[in-house]
Design an enzyme around this catalytic site. Structure first.
Site, PDB file in Angstrom:
ATOM      1  N   ILE A 183     -13.462 -14.578  -8.955  1.00  0.00           N
ATOM      2  CA  ILE A 183     -14.242 -14.872  -7.903  1.00  0.00           C
ATOM      3  C   ILE A 183     -13.764 -15.631  -7.424  1.00  0.00           C
ATOM      4  CG2 ILE A 183     -16.750 -15.651  -9.159  1.00  0.00           C
ATOM      5  CD1 ILE A 183     -16.345 -14.031 -11.566  1.00  0.00           C
ATOM      6  N   HIS A 443       0.757  12.376   5.114  1.00  0.00           N
ATOM      7  CA  HIS A 443       1.371  11.416   5.173  1.00  0.00           C
ATOM      8  C   HIS A 443       0.493  11.750   6.676  1.00  0.00           C
ATOM      9  CE1 HIS A 443       3.743   9.233   8.569  1.00  0.00           C
ATOM     10  NE2 HIS A 443       4.036  10.248   9.208  1.00  0.00           N
TER      11      HIS A 443
END
Length: 464
Positions: A183, A443
């Protein structure tokens, strides 16, 4: 006369509302009690709206660096009120979505403050009115709230919790972030990208202390390069409003205490479970430092009382709460679900760059006595990362050298919060390095780095 159900759930966060839906699917008559807004903290004040803010700061960063992509963007700026409004609309849209899901799944929604009054009984206060509910099983999913500093409670003006930090009425000029967990780092990243001068104070020796040490070190360098001041091994001895800002007493590593003034401070030092005043003490439900103690199915020591999510302890993650809810409900319905395995819960930090991990860090694996094979592959060796202009970061995998078990995976860089799920699935399937090596990765993709990291652990990396 009390309304009777098979199951009543106290709290409608990502644990509670998911449990309610699964219970309905299994044929249970279910009610859910909520004192604020359906979706809980995560949807309304946490996971979702913060990601909307971080998306804004990410785009703003790219606009400011448009020239590196051959583009022009002059006089770039932002309207803070509109930034906040977009975040709130995202949360509102999802809140409405949860309401729709409750209706679709015939879940009775009871608005008000719920208290467990006895085994199988729950009272809901709705202003001057009280509604009584009965059920054989009750799931407590009341979540948690931000922890205040003992010497400086958040006032919403210059001292903020995450709630205040999500709806700022003014942009901090000089911001102190107290705590470097997910956070704290996310808010530091957001406000830094939006132009604030940000300092993070962390008591422990490194930022993101639950992550692998190499990831923490990389993030230290990356955030420092972005202009964020990182003070690790540093304590905070005082914080008080001062004029139009706050004055902090910061105790540095050398023991020297220095006073420094900031326009605002965000307190991100952990959470407090919402277990008070909901009737648990009278029933004798066991807790540990406020967190409800449960077994691997969500059962407490009191028959018919279950608990899930943040209220049961770490990791304090929405996806952990949701999964716990499903396990508990399936057990209640007479099924045979697997017990919760916290070792397979991924953790994500949506800063710039992102951080994601699952399983053991290298240090924890060594402490546990494993003989290891460790692979590491950098973003700079990946064609897609270079094409994206995101060539900073790495993927790291940790294997048991004797069995090939994937003990842990750790990533830092662009979009790793999406990539980590591949390794989570691998661990759930108990995959070894052999299957991962034989898997074909598309790829050009960032996911190829996941393959290369596995290969690297066994001296077989192709592109680095």
């Amino acid at each position: 006369m009390a309304d009777t159900f098979d199951l009543v759930i106290l709290g409608s966060g990502p644990g509670g509302y998911v449990a309610a839906i699964r219970a309905s699917q299994l044929g249970l008559k279910v009610a859910i009690v909520e004192r604020e807004r359906l979706g809980g903290i995560c949807l309304n004040w946490g996971c979702i709206p913060t990601k909307a803010l971080l998306r804004t700061s990410e785009i703003y960063h790219y606009m400011q660096n448009a020239e590196s992509y051959g583009l022009k963007a002059d006089n770039v700026g932002f309207d803070l009120a509109k930034v906040v409004d977009r975040s709130r609309k995202v949360a509102g849209q999802l809140n409405a979505g949860v309401k729709g899901l409750m209706k679709k799944n015939k879940v009775t929604v009871v608005e008000g403050v719920g208290t467990v009054t006895a085994k199988g009984k729950l009272s809901v206060k709705q202003g001057d009115k009280t509604v009584e509910l009965e059920a054989k099983n009750i799931i407590v999913a009341t979540g948690a709230r931000a922890r205040d500093l003992p010497f400086a409670k958040a006032d919403g003006k210059t001292i903020w919790t995450y709630r205040h930090a999500m709806v700022p009425t003014e942009m901090p000029t000089k911001l102190l972030v107290i705590g470097s967990g997910a956070i704290g780092v996310e808010f530091a990243s957001f406000y830094n990208d939006m132009g604030a001068d940000v300092t993070i104070v962390e008591m422990l020796p490194r930022i993101l202390p639950v992550e692998d040490e190499e990831v923490s070190a990389f993030m230290d360098k990356a955030l420092t390069k972005q202009g964020i001041t990182l003070l690790t091994g540093t304590g905070l001895e005082g914080l008080a409003p001062s004029g139009s800002g706050v004055t902090a007493k910061i105790k540095h590593k050398d023991g020297k205490v220095v006073e420094e003034t900031f326009s605002h401070a965000i307190v991100a030092i952990g959470i407090v479970p919402n277990t008070e005043n909901i009737g648990l003490e009278a029933l004798g439900v066991e807790t540990d430092r406020g967190h409800i103690k449960t077994d691997g199915y969500g059962r407490t020591n009191v028959d018919g009382i279950w608990a899930i999510g943040d209220v049961t302890g770490a990791p304090w993650l929405a996806h952990k709460a949701s999964h716990e809810g499903i396990i508990a409900v399936e057990k209640i319905a007479g099924g045979s679900p697997h017990q919760m395995d916290k070792a397979n819960i991924p953790g994500c930090t949506y800063s710039r760059p992102q951080v994601a991990s699952v399983g053991m860090t290298e240090a924890k694996a060594r402490e546990a006595g494993y003989e290891l094979k460790v692979g590491k592959f950098p973003f700079i060796g990946n064609g897609k990362a270079i094409a994206l202009g995101e060539a900073e970061g790495f993927v790291k995998t940790v294997f048991d050298a004797k069995t090939g078990e994937l003990l842990g995976a750790h990533m830092v860089g662009a979009e790793v919060t999406e990539l980590i799920q591949g390794y989570v699935v691998a661990r759930q399937l108990e995959t070894t390095e052999a299957e991962l090596m034989e898997t074909v990765f598309a790829h050009p993709t960032l996911s190829e780095m996941m393959h290369e990291s596995v290969l690297a652990a066994y001296g077989r990396a192709i592109h680095y």
